[in-house]
Design a protein around this motif. Sequence first.
Motif, PDB file in Angstrom:
ATOM      1  N   GLN A   1       0.820  -1.217   0.000  1.00  0.00           N
ATOM      2  CA  GLN A   1       0.000   0.000   0.000  1.00  0.00           C
ATOM      3  C   GLN A   1       0.855   1.269   0.000  1.00  0.00           C
ATOM      4  OE1 GLN A   1      -2.618  -0.456   3.391  1.00  0.00           O
ATOM      5  NE2 GLN A   1      -3.862  -1.994   2.374  1.00  0.00           N
ATOM      6  N   ILE A   2       1.808   1.317  -0.927  1.00  0.00           N
ATOM      7  CA  ILE A   2       2.700   2.480  -0.994  1.00  0.00           C
ATOM      8  C   ILE A   2       2.313   3.451  -2.105  1.00  0.00           C
ATOM      9  CG2 ILE A   2       4.713   1.424   0.088  1.00  0.00           C
ATOM     10  CD1 ILE A   2       5.741   0.662  -2.638  1.00  0.00           C
ATOM     11  N   GLY A   3       1.150   3.221  -2.738  1.00  0.00           N
ATOM     12  CA  GLY A   3       0.672   4.149  -3.755  1.00  0.00           C
ATOM     13  C   GLY A   3       0.433   3.452  -5.083  1.00  0.00           C
ATOM     14  N   ASP A   4      -0.131   4.215  -6.032  1.00  0.00           N
ATOM     15  CA  ASP A   4      -0.378   3.677  -7.366  1.00  0.00           C
ATOM     16  C   ASP A   4       0.943   3.351  -8.059  1.00  0.00           C
ATOM     17  OD1 ASP A   4      -3.097   3.912  -7.086  1.00  0.00           O
ATOM     18  OD2 ASP A   4      -3.178   5.916  -7.968  1.00  0.00           O
ATOM     19  N   PHE A   5       0.923   2.302  -8.847  1.00  0.00           N
ATOM     20  CA  PHE A   5       2.141   1.889  -9.538  1.00  0.00           C
ATOM     21  C   PHE A   5       1.804   1.419 -10.945  1.00  0.00           C
ATOM     22  CE2 PHE A   5       0.444  -1.849  -7.467  1.00  0.00           C
ATOM     23  CZ  PHE A   5       0.575  -2.842  -8.432  1.00  0.00           C
ATOM     24  N   LEU A   6       2.833   1.358 -11.765  1.00  0.00           N
ATOM     25  CA  LEU A   6       2.709   0.882 -13.142  1.00  0.00           C
ATOM     26  C   LEU A   6       3.917  -0.001 -13.424  1.00  0.00           C
ATOM     27  CD1 LEU A   6       1.113   1.241 -15.882  1.00  0.00           C
ATOM     28  CD2 LEU A   6       2.842   2.963 -16.454  1.00  0.00           C
ATOM     29  N   VAL A   7       3.685  -1.113 -14.116  1.00  0.00           N
ATOM     30  CA  VAL A   7       4.785  -1.995 -14.497  1.00  0.00           C
ATOM     31  C   VAL A   7       5.020  -1.864 -15.992  1.00  0.00           C
ATOM     32  CG1 VAL A   7       5.684  -4.345 -14.521  1.00  0.00           C
ATOM     33  CG2 VAL A   7       4.173  -3.604 -12.664  1.00  0.00           C
ATOM     34  N   LYS A   8       6.220  -1.429 -16.340  1.00  0.00           N
ATOM     35  CA  LYS A   8       6.588  -1.294 -17.751  1.00  0.00           C
ATOM     36  C   LYS A   8       7.228  -2.598 -18.234  1.00  0.00           C
ATOM     37  CE  LYS A   8       7.770   3.601 -17.095  1.00  0.00           C
ATOM     38  NZ  LYS A   8       8.851   4.612 -17.238  1.00  0.00           N
TER      39      LYS A   8
ATOM     40  N   LEU B   1       6.518   3.741  -9.097  1.00  0.00           N
ATOM     41  CA  LEU B   1       5.412   4.372  -8.380  1.00  0.00           C
ATOM     42  C   LEU B   1       4.980   5.615  -9.128  1.00  0.00           C
ATOM     43  CD1 LEU B   1       6.437   4.100  -4.630  1.00  0.00           C
ATOM     44  CD2 LEU B   1       5.056   2.552  -5.998  1.00  0.00           C
ATOM     45  N   LEU B   2       3.712   5.948  -9.024  1.00  0.00           N
ATOM     46  CA  LEU B   2       3.165   7.097  -9.742  1.00  0.00           C
ATOM     47  C   LEU B   2       2.707   8.168  -8.771  1.00  0.00           C
ATOM     48  CD1 LEU B   2       0.940   5.163 -12.294  1.00  0.00           C
ATOM     49  CD2 LEU B   2       3.240   6.058 -12.676  1.00  0.00           C
TER      50      LEU B   2
ATOM     51  N   ARG C   1       5.780   7.663   4.553  1.00  0.00           N
ATOM     52  CA  ARG C   1       4.308   7.693   4.546  1.00  0.00           C
ATOM     53  C   ARG C   1       3.769   7.655   5.972  1.00  0.00           C
ATOM     54  NH1 ARG C   1       0.292   3.904   4.782  1.00  0.00           N
ATOM     55  NH2 ARG C   1       1.745   2.168   4.681  1.00  0.00           N
ATOM     56  N   LEU C   2       4.336   6.789   6.807  1.00  0.00           N
ATOM     57  CA  LEU C   2       3.865   6.680   8.188  1.00  0.00           C
ATOM     58  C   LEU C   2       4.160   7.949   8.981  1.00  0.00           C
ATOM     59  CD1 LEU C   2       4.843   2.984   8.999  1.00  0.00           C
ATOM     60  CD2 LEU C   2       2.584   3.893   8.485  1.00  0.00           C
ATOM     61  N   GLU C   3       5.315   8.569   8.701  1.00  0.00           N
ATOM     62  CA  GLU C   3       5.639   9.828   9.379  1.00  0.00           C
ATOM     63  C   GLU C   3       4.671  10.925   8.967  1.00  0.00           C
ATOM     64  OE1 GLU C   3       9.695  10.696   8.573  1.00  0.00           O
ATOM     65  OE2 GLU C   3      10.484   9.183   9.960  1.00  0.00           O
ATOM     66  N   ALA C   4       4.336  10.975   7.678  1.00  0.00           N
ATOM     67  CA  ALA C   4       3.414  12.000   7.191  1.00  0.00           C
ATOM     68  C   ALA C   4       2.026  11.819   7.799  1.00  0.00           C
ATOM     69  CB  ALA C   4       3.329  11.951   5.660  1.00  0.00           C
ATOM     70  N   LEU C   5       1.624  10.566   7.988  1.00  0.00           N
ATOM     71  CA  LEU C   5       0.312  10.275   8.574  1.00  0.00           C
ATOM     72  C   LEU C   5       0.339  10.322  10.097  1.00  0.00           C
ATOM     73  CD1 LEU C   5      -0.730   7.266   6.292  1.00  0.00           C
ATOM     74  CD2 LEU C   5      -1.577   9.612   6.169  1.00  0.00           C
ATOM     75  N   GLU C   6       1.551  10.492  10.650  1.00  0.00           N
ATOM     76  CA  GLU C   6       1.749  10.515  12.105  1.00  0.00           C
ATOM     77  C   GLU C   6       1.191   9.261  12.765  1.00  0.00           C
ATOM     78  OE1 GLU C   6       0.114  14.175  13.534  1.00  0.00           O
ATOM     79  OE2 GLU C   6       1.747  15.386  12.717  1.00  0.00           O
TER      80      GLU C   6
ATOM     81  N   VAL D   1       7.770   8.212  -9.899  1.00  0.00           N
ATOM     82  CA  VAL D   1       8.641   8.686  -8.818  1.00  0.00           C
ATOM     83  C   VAL D   1       9.743   7.678  -8.518  1.00  0.00           C
ATOM     84  CG1 VAL D   1       6.895  10.117  -7.746  1.00  0.00           C
ATOM     85  CG2 VAL D   1       7.084   7.738  -7.050  1.00  0.00           C
ATOM     86  N   GLY D   2      10.004   6.770  -9.445  1.00  0.00           N
ATOM     87  CA  GLY D   2      11.147   5.900  -9.269  1.00  0.00           C
ATOM     88  C   GLY D   2      10.816   4.421  -9.308  1.00  0.00           C
ATOM     89  N   SER D   3      11.814   3.640  -9.719  1.00  0.00           N
ATOM     90  CA  SER D   3      11.668   2.200  -9.823  1.00  0.00           C
ATOM     91  C   SER D   3      11.732   1.558  -8.441  1.00  0.00           C
ATOM     92  CB  SER D   3      12.790   1.645 -10.710  1.00  0.00           C
ATOM     93  OG  SER D   3      12.815   0.244 -10.673  1.00  0.00           O
ATOM     94  N   VAL D   4      10.825   0.625  -8.174  1.00  0.00           N
ATOM     95  CA  VAL D   4      10.809  -0.084  -6.893  1.00  0.00           C
ATOM     96  C   VAL D   4      10.948  -1.596  -7.077  1.00  0.00           C
ATOM     97  CG1 VAL D   4       9.541   1.660  -5.592  1.00  0.00           C
ATOM     98  CG2 VAL D   4       8.276  -0.048  -6.916  1.00  0.00           C
ATOM     99  N   ALA D   5      10.937  -2.072  -8.309  1.00  0.00           N
ATOM    100  CA  ALA D   5      11.129  -3.495  -8.584  1.00  0.00           C
ATOM    101  C   ALA D   5      11.471  -3.640 -10.062  1.00  0.00           C
ATOM    102  CB  ALA D   5       9.880  -4.303  -8.246  1.00  0.00           C
ATOM    103  N   ALA D   6      12.196  -4.679 -10.398  1.00  0.00           N
ATOM    104  CA  ALA D   6      12.598  -4.868 -11.793  1.00  0.00           C
ATOM    105  C   ALA D   6      13.027  -6.315 -12.006  1.00  0.00           C
ATOM    106  CB  ALA D   6      13.740  -3.917 -12.156  1.00  0.00           C
TER     107      ALA D   6
END
Length: 435
Positions: A129-136, A266-267, A322-327, A280-285
């Motif tokens: 649950q780290i945000g929307d993503f797309l796999v190229k 991630l998008l 994300r957890l810090e932003a959500l406190e 916003v950067g590659s997280v898996a490949a």
Amino acid sequence: MAERAALEELVRLQGERVRGLKQQKASAEQIEEEVAKLLKLKAQLGPDEGKQKFVLKTPKGTRDYSPRQMAIREKVFDVIISCFKRHGAEVIDTPVFELKDFDIAGQFDPMIPDAECLKIMCEILSSLQIGDFLVKVNDRRILDGMFAICGVPDSKFRTICSSVDKLDKVSWEEVKNEMVGEKGLTPEVADHIGDYVQQHGGVSLVEQLLQDPKLSQNKQALEGLEDLKLLFEYLTLFGIADKISFDLSLARGLDYYTGVIYEAVLLQTPVQPGEEPLGVGSVAAGGRYDGLVGMFDPKGRKVPCVGLSIGVERIFSIVEQRLEALEEKVRTTETQVLVASAQKRLLEERLKLVSELWDAGIKAELLYKKNPKLLNQLQYCEEAGIPLVAIIGEQELKDGVIKLRSVASREEVDVRREDLVEEIKRRTSPALCIC
């Protein structure tokens, strides 16, 4: 001894003076003058054979993790590992600072493990649950075929490939200028490449390129396109085709890939309605590398392989931010119950009960003060996120019960001591969420 102590005090004061001048941004000459005085004082002090100085540093390229960071990190790994195991993966250990690739060798249909790797990638990113993503996805054979029909010399395939791979970070004009100005392509060849690598889409783009009069005549490109078409059929069956984009600019810099290649990004949320999301950067490949293992086989046998690597460090940082932003609070222990006392002089009873719980497999702890106040014990549970408190009191000991308190609801119930373990197990269950 008194003389040495006085000299040590002078060194300390002179050191503070030097630090003060640096903070005040004094002139270099003034700082140098005071540093010289400090060194002179230290020389007078001489070595102290009775003292040894130890400087503890983390090795270069590594870092320390706080309890909060480790709690997040472990849960990220739990999600990743459980997903791999759900797909039949086996665990090995290798002396490297990265996750072992998930390898599948010897499959009958090579596109099945590729599709499963993409399914695993999507499952992991969705679970975190780290945000929307797309796999190229792309295929190295399509890239090589494309370069050939565009007029790129064989000797420049890899260097032009590295330029194309920058399209997710810079504009096409910058990539073209690099190809022409630095790598010697003609503008016409670069423009021909640009007509292809700026395209992305789904299976419809694959079918469109299968009809391309030039690309479809190249044997390598044709094989790659036919495999991608089959891959999209499997991705549809797995229910993830909408998360996959056929992207002709995806090149992946490593030469050992021989077929399908993929990368998850991630998008960001679009700034305005109708705008495309920004990566916003590659997280898996990963990808297919059928020729790699054979290099280490004495007989040179071809071993079909596909690999998937998860960018755990980047994912860990994203989850932490994300957890810090959500406190949101992060539990740093897995304690299920705190053994507490309601009156003084009950340390021995607390020790006996916590030992019973440990022996029964319950994650339990107690405060180490002899006579802690009950309020302090309850406050500790709230701060640490411990869900239950087992309270011992003089009356409870007489009645043969333990008062079990829910920290969240503050409800209390008397439980017979012999039933306590079962009641705690009933009320608690392990959580796998990143929270």
